[in-house]
Design a protein around this motif. Structure first.
Motif, short mmCIF file in Angstrom:
data_model
loop_
_atom_site.label_atom_id
_atom_site.label_comp_id
_atom_site.label_asym_id
_atom_site.label_seq_id
_atom_site.Cartn_x
_atom_site.Cartn_y
_atom_site.Cartn_z
N UNK B 121 0.82 -1.21 0.00
CA UNK B 121 0.00 0.00 0.00
C UNK B 121 0.86 1.26 0.00
N UNK B 124 1.97 1.83 -3.45
CA UNK B 124 0.92 2.44 -4.26
C UNK B 124 0.79 3.93 -3.90
N UNK B 152 -4.25 3.31 -10.00
CA UNK B 152 -3.79 2.85 -8.69
C UNK B 152 -3.76 1.33 -8.63
N UNK B 153 -4.69 0.70 -9.31
CA UNK B 153 -4.72 -0.77 -9.28
C UNK B 153 -3.51 -1.34 -10.01
N UNK B 156 -0.74 -1.02 -7.50
CA UNK B 156 -0.88 -1.99 -6.41
C UNK B 156 -0.54 -3.39 -6.89
N UNK C 32 -11.35 1.00 -7.32
CA UNK C 32 -10.13 1.39 -6.60
C UNK C 32 -10.28 2.80 -6.02
N UNK C 36 -9.86 3.72 -2.14
CA UNK C 36 -8.96 4.76 -1.62
C UNK C 36 -9.71 5.79 -0.78
#
Lengths: 204, 204, 204
Positions: B121, B124, B152-153, B156, C32, C36
């Protein structure tokens, strides 16, 4: 020297709380909203500086800053509410807050052994973050990013002067007064004569 | 290994500064505004990671990152100002910055003894916070929250791969290259083929 | 006592994640983005408290908080997506989250030797920062700043009661229950009867 740093810090907190209240008032916030925006404007810059330096946060280590911020916010709130003030009035105390905070922030970073460029940037951050927080919380593009008048650059200029003067052997007290005068002078001159930096594009 | 981490970090700072300048330019900011948005985009993600980990902030501990961020911002500012660029151009370097930062951030968190889920995390976060800061400072809904394309995925996913590969005995250097290739590949493929995640509501 | 603090903290994380998802859903974010915003709402307040206190960040030191936040976000996302919910529904769990977080935050600050006014403010910050982050990330003026109904003031009132009761010799467990009941009672009563604080200006 330590006295000057301490009193300049307290004055900066009070002046920035004042500008936060004046600005928050335009958004018709209630008392607690004004207290929070005033507090964030007054304490935000120094908090970011201390967190970045890994230093104990100044208003947690010394509650007096917190009392000053709260008292200034409440006094201004009840003094000016329901008065119609010229919207540009708060720019003068704002310039004083900028000068005080950026010089105090730079000096504190230097005493915490930060390298010179980092110290000057942390001083600029201490000076401008309060206002940026204020604008973000009020959902506006931070003023320092859109208007062309010198603001962050005035703070950075004074901070670099402070670092340079001490490097050349000038006493810290003299260097601090010179730095504050420089920030204030550049900022007020820029407002008076509308001095601007080059913008990204000529197409306005 | 340490060399790869260091150079990947410096490249990430330079690339993210570039995207910050390109994006800030659209808002007609002046030089100092562009410097601040460029700096926040370049240094923001790693700063949040270091503060959360209780680690010395990387650009305060090593001034070189700061020089690279400033230099990249200034060079790009004067190179592209007054040129009309296609607005989606900056998405390519942005994908590189995302890949570099998320993998470097995950590896640093692992070396600082963070547990695996926390490390992925934080990776990310290192990858995306710069861009979020950029958008918040420009008063926009952060792009990663509204557009459906994987962002973001992707970060990650690569971070989790990096953690998993090292858990299974792969050398850190190989795992880092694999992780960066994964983030970059997912992100570019998602842009090319408009791959999206399910959204909250079908009613678009 | 420690058990109460731990369970109250976990419940607060889950409840706040729930409100984050409900609110983010209105912006048509994808999975996502919702994760978040849910995570920031659930973990943001405590993170700011820990960073300001110079304390290890709670969800990095104990991964369980992170699992709870992720699980709550995912469960709520898949449970409520494509259902049309009354927009004010999330205000009830939000009030519970406010009560839990502000009291837990105050108590943790007290145990970390923060002075009383600082501790009560850090409790209020723990309670409200999650929601402020949520609103800033969604590009809205934070609700607590514009609406007149008691919100931050409810949290601050309960936090001050918690500090005062322990000062007068009441056991921490009893003081915590009393504090949470106070925050919840003030907030729900303020919503039911539209109790407001004085605003900056009468001119609405």
């Amino acid at each position: 020297m330590e006295m000057l740093l301490y009193w300049a810090g307290l004055s900066a907190v009070a002046v920035n709380a004042l500008t936060g209240v004046l600005d928050a008032g335009r958004k018709q916030m209630d008392l607690i909203g004004v207290v929070m925006v005033g507090g964030a404007t007054a304490l935000g810059g120094g908090t970011v500086r201390d967190v970045l330096l890994g230093r104990p946060v100044f208003w947690i280590a010394d509650q007096l800053y917190l009392f000053v911020a709260l008292a200034a916010t409440l006094v201004v709130f009840f003094a000016v509410r329901n008065h119609r003030l010229p919207p540009r009035l708060f720019l003068i105390p704002d310039a004083f807050g900028l000068a005080l905070f950026s010089i105090v922030g730079t000096q504190i970073a230097l005493e915490w052994q930060a390298p010179w460029l980092v110290a000057s940037l942390l001083g600029m951050i201490t000076g401008v973050v309060g206002g940026v927080l204020r604008d973000v919380l009020c959902n506006e593009v931070p003023l320092i990013f859109v208007r062309g008048e010198l603001y962050a650059s005035a703070a950075w200029g004074g901070a670099l002067l402070l670092v340079g003067l001490q490097e050349w052997g000038v006493s810290p007290v003299v260097a601090m007064w010179a730095g504050m005068a420089t920030v204030l002078g550049i900022r007020l001159a820029a407002m008076a004569f509308r001095i601007t930096l080059p913008t990204y594009s000529e197409r306005r």
